[in-house]
Structure formats: C-alpha cells, structure tokens
Design a protein around this motif. Structure first.
Motif, mmCIF file in Angstrom:
data_model
loop_
_atom_site.group_PDB
_atom_site.id
_atom_site.type_symbol
_atom_site.label_atom_id
_atom_site.label_comp_id
_atom_site.label_asym_id
_atom_site.label_seq_id
_atom_site.Cartn_x
_atom_site.Cartn_y
_atom_site.Cartn_z
ATOM 1 N N ASN A 73 -12.410 0.071 -0.550
ATOM 2 C CA ASN A 73 -11.623 -0.656 -1.543
ATOM 3 C C ASN A 73 -10.245 -1.015 -0.990
ATOM 4 O O ASN A 73 -9.746 -2.133 -1.161
ATOM 5 C CB ASN A 73 -11.486 0.190 -2.811
ATOM 6 C CG ASN A 73 -10.668 -0.510 -3.878
ATOM 7 O OD1 ASN A 73 -10.915 -1.650 -4.234
ATOM 8 N ND2 ASN A 73 -9.675 0.203 -4.399
ATOM 9 N N MET A 74 -9.634 -0.062 -0.279
ATOM 10 C CA MET A 74 -8.316 -0.288 0.298
ATOM 11 C C MET A 74 -8.380 -1.401 1.346
ATOM 12 O O MET A 74 -7.489 -2.259 1.429
ATOM 13 C CB MET A 74 -7.786 1.011 0.922
ATOM 14 C CG MET A 74 -6.336 0.920 1.387
ATOM 15 S SD MET A 74 -5.766 2.485 2.121
ATOM 16 C CE MET A 74 -5.892 3.579 0.723
ATOM 17 N N ALA A 120 -10.558 -3.881 1.440
ATOM 18 C CA ALA A 120 -10.751 -5.165 0.763
ATOM 19 C C ALA A 120 -9.436 -5.694 0.205
ATOM 20 O O ALA A 120 -9.130 -6.887 0.302
ATOM 21 C CB ALA A 120 -11.784 -4.998 -0.352
ATOM 22 N N ARG A 121 -8.655 -4.799 -0.358
ATOM 23 C CA ARG A 121 -7.352 -5.205 -0.902
ATOM 24 C C ARG A 121 -6.436 -5.676 0.221
ATOM 25 O O ARG A 121 -5.673 -6.630 0.061
ATOM 26 C CB ARG A 121 -6.716 -4.031 -1.656
ATOM 27 C CG ARG A 121 -7.370 -3.754 -3.013
ATOM 28 C CD ARG A 121 -6.948 -2.394 -3.553
ATOM 29 N NE ARG A 121 -5.507 -2.222 -3.443
ATOM 30 C CZ ARG A 121 -4.895 -1.029 -3.401
ATOM 31 N NH1 ARG A 121 -5.618 0.073 -3.436
ATOM 32 N NH2 ARG A 121 -3.591 -0.956 -3.310
ATOM 33 N N GLN A 177 -7.299 -7.116 2.956
ATOM 34 C CA GLN A 177 -7.682 -8.458 3.374
ATOM 35 C C GLN A 177 -7.123 -9.525 2.433
ATOM 36 O O GLN A 177 -6.887 -10.664 2.827
ATOM 37 C CB GLN A 177 -9.209 -8.578 3.432
ATOM 38 C CG GLN A 177 -9.824 -7.823 4.596
ATOM 39 C CD GLN A 177 -11.329 -7.937 4.620
ATOM 40 O OE1 GLN A 177 -11.925 -8.336 3.624
ATOM 41 N NE2 GLN A 177 -11.922 -7.609 5.741
ATOM 42 N N ASN A 178 -6.916 -9.154 1.169
ATOM 43 C CA ASN A 178 -6.382 -10.090 0.181
ATOM 44 C C ASN A 178 -4.853 -10.056 0.112
ATOM 45 O O ASN A 178 -4.255 -10.621 -0.810
ATOM 46 C CB ASN A 178 -6.964 -9.786 -1.196
ATOM 47 C CG ASN A 178 -8.463 -10.052 -1.244
ATOM 48 O OD1 ASN A 178 -8.949 -10.977 -0.590
ATOM 49 N ND2 ASN A 178 -9.181 -9.238 -2.000
ATOM 50 N N ASP A 202 -2.981 -7.377 -0.381
ATOM 51 C CA ASP A 202 -2.463 -6.304 -1.239
ATOM 52 C C ASP A 202 -2.325 -5.044 -0.401
ATOM 53 O O ASP A 202 -3.308 -4.358 -0.126
ATOM 54 C CB ASP A 202 -3.414 -6.080 -2.409
ATOM 55 C CG ASP A 202 -2.880 -5.033 -3.388
ATOM 56 O OD1 ASP A 202 -1.745 -4.558 -3.200
ATOM 57 O OD2 ASP A 202 -3.620 -4.695 -4.339
ATOM 58 N N PRO A 216 -1.612 -1.226 0.725
ATOM 59 C CA PRO A 216 -1.652 0.081 0.068
ATOM 60 C C PRO A 216 -0.259 0.700 0.011
ATOM 61 O O PRO A 216 0.560 0.498 0.896
ATOM 62 C CB PRO A 216 -2.589 0.894 0.961
ATOM 63 C CG PRO A 216 -2.533 0.225 2.284
ATOM 64 C CD PRO A 216 -2.338 -1.229 2.008
ATOM 65 N N GLU A 229 -0.750 6.165 -1.681
ATOM 66 C CA GLU A 229 -2.173 6.048 -1.358
ATOM 67 C C GLU A 229 -2.448 6.541 0.055
ATOM 68 O O GLU A 229 -3.428 7.250 0.313
ATOM 69 C CB GLU A 229 -2.627 4.590 -1.493
ATOM 70 C CG GLU A 229 -2.779 4.129 -2.935
ATOM 71 C CD GLU A 229 -3.207 2.682 -3.017
ATOM 72 O OE1 GLU A 229 -4.220 2.411 -3.701
ATOM 73 O OE2 GLU A 229 -2.545 1.833 -2.404
#
Length: 349
Positions: free
Chosen positions: A316-317, A319-320, A322-323, A325, A327, A331
């Motif tokens: 999930n981290m 994927a974020r 890549q967009n 966002d 961490p 986190e």
C-alpha cells in the motif's frame, strides 16, 4: 533410498487409477476420485507421471492389493497359532487336532509325488503356470509335505510373483521349521521385493539350521550389502537436506537485518528533519548513501524484496509513493519497529 511413505502413496495412487480404468469406480465418481488422486499426490510430493520418480517408488511386480492380501493371510495365521498355543481343554485340544491336515495314505502320497515330478519337468521347460497347477494339485492331496509349497514358491518367483512365493515359503516353514530350502526361497523372495532386512533374517534363520549352506551364505551377504547401502543412502540424503537449509548468518538469514538497517536509516533521516519536505527523508541522500545501496542490493539478490512486497502495508505504501503520496515519519518508524528495529528520530529519549 525411496521414502517409505511416498512408496505407499504411489501404490495407493496406482490402485486408485487402476480402479478407474477397470470400471470398479462408477463413472459419476470418476472426476471426484481423479481430484482426490491429484490432492494426495501433491500432499506427499508424488507425481505418478514422473518416470524417474515412478521407477524409484514402484513396488512392481507386487501391487498394493497383493501386499495387503499377504498381510491379511499372515495375520490370520498368527492369530491361529496364538490361539492354539493357549491352554486348551481336552475337548478343544481334540477339536484342534482334528482340524489339522491328516497325513494321507501311502497311495495318495504316491499320487502327490507324481504330480510334483510333473511340476518339476514343467519348471525345466519354463512353463511356470502349469507347474504351479501341478504343485497345487499335489498340495491338495498332501498338504503336510513342505516340499510342494517350497517348489510352488520357486515357480511363483520364476514368473515374478514374489509375494506369492513368500506366502508359500512361509507355509512350508510352518509345516516343517527345519526345512532349510524354504528359508532360502523366503530370503530370495523378500530380497526381490526390496525387503532386505527381512531377507537377512530369513537367511540367518536358515544358516542357524545349516551353517555351511553356500546358497544361504551368498544370499545373506547380498542382503546385508543392500541394507548397508540403504543406510548410507539415507545418511547422504539427510546430509544433503541439511546443507540446503541456509545457516544462520547467511545472506538469506541477514535479509531481515538488512531491511531493518535500511528502514532505520530512513527513520533517522526523517527524525533529523532531512531536506525532504514534511519530515520525509531526502531520497536523493538515501540513493547516494553507498551503505544503503549495498543493503538494498543484498535484499534484491537474496529474495528479501519479494518477501517485503508481500506485506499488504508495504504494498500500500509503495502504491501511494507511485502516486506522489510520501509516507510519513511515523509510518516509517512503525515499519521499522515491525522488523525489529525499534528506532526513532535522531537523538532519542
């Protein structure tokens, strides 16, 4: 040496496949049984389509049904002998003695001997099935003669039916425990099905009666050699299995530590308020750090990154990331704690 459990599983699969082919199993049940066969094979690492493995695991010419039949007969004989060895009343003793085969008359014995001689001639001509029938007819006339069972054992062995040979040899021994040739027949049949320990026992029992018997000596020597060979093979297999397990301190074992080091460095950069915005570590600084890059390379080479990406939180981290966002510091710190780091920002409490 082939694994005993796998040999059993292979025999079970052979039996089930044969039951499908000969129509024993109903057509409606065929698909379910085929699925069950596949599941059984996968559970024990047995693939009947692998010719090399099949050669190692096969018990041919014996089949699972043959083996089970011999076991049932042997158990019944054992129970019967155990029952007759218990103290008996006069009535039960008389009943027991009456159930034993009675010695035939001289005329019947002579007829049985003729049948045996015919059987011997057929054996010379390699007509084994016909010889077996002659010996069987002789047994029917005189079941007290161990020679007929012993000769029939030889005929069974000659056509590759070693389990039947074992049964007849044991029957001959039960009739006359001092009949040495039966021990030789038994030992050779057991050797032929790969039961080398039992073969050793049979030859040794025969030699206890006739220590100079050359046939028994040769059989015993061969059987002992096979037992020793199986023992060496088992030791080598255990040694090979041990060497395939990565010892502590190898790259694979250090994978988690390397990961922890990387995350710790990221956490320290984040806690120090690195150049990255929002408390995020400066990725350029990380990428230019040779120690970090070396540890990342080790993770990639030993499969650590594959294991890492299987974690849903990591995925999930990523994927974020890549967009765009990034961490947060918390986190990264929590991630480090999960992998045993327990690290925080620079200059902790």
């Amino acid at each position: 040496m082939a694994d005993t459990k796998q040999r059993l599983v292979f025999s079970i699969i052979e039996f089930l496949n044969h039951s499908i082919e000969d129509g024993t199993v109903k057509a409606d049940d065929k698909e379910s049984l085929e699925v069950a066969i596949q599941c059984i094979g996968e559970a024990f690492g047995v693939d009947p389509t692998d010719t090399e493995q099949a050669a190692q695991l096969s018990t041919k010419p014996a089949t699972l049904k043959n083996i089970f039949d011999v076991f049932i007969k042997t158990r019944e004989k054992t129970k019967a002998s155990g029952a007759t060895s218990a103290p008996e009343s006069a009535e039960s003793s008389a009943a027991s003695s009456s159930s034993k085969p009675k010695a035939p008359s001289p005329a019947v014995k002579a007829e049985a001997e003729k049948l045996k001689q015919k059987g011997n001639s057929l054996m010379t001509s390699k007509k084994y099935d016909e010889a077996i029938q002659m010996y069987t007819d002789a047994v029917a006339l005189d079941p007290t003669n161990p020679v007929y069972f012993s000769n029939r054992a030889a005929a069974h062995a000659s056509k590759g039916d070693h389990l039947s040979a074992i049964g007849d040899a044991e029957e001959a021994i039960s009739i006359d425990p001092n009949f040495v040739k039966a021990y030789s027949r038994l030992g050779h049949a057991q050797f032929s099905i790969g039961d080398y320990a039992a073969s050793v026992s049979a030859f040794e029992r025969g030699l206890a009666l006739e220590p100079t018997n050359a046939n028994l000596k040769a059989g015993l020597q061969n059987a002992k050699a096979r037992v020793a060979s199986e023992s060496r093979s088992a030791t080598q297999e255990r040694s090979a299995a041990a060497t395939t397990t990565p010892p502590a301190g190898t790259d694979s074992a250090r994978g988690a530590n390397n990961l922890n080091d990387i995350l710790s460095s990221m956490g320290n950069l984040a806690g120090a308020g690195g150049p990255g915005g929002g408390g995020m570590p400066d990725l350029a600084s990380l990428m230019s750090n040779p120690a970090i890059m070396q540890m990342a390379s080790q993770l990639a080479s030993n499969g650590g990154l594959d294991s890492l990406m299987q974690d849903p939180n990591i995925a999930n981290m990523a994927a974020r990331f890549q967009n765009g966002d990034m961490p947060s510091q918390d986190e990264i710190r929590n991630l480090g704690q999960r992998f045993g780091g327990g690290f925080g920002g620079a200059g902790g409490a």
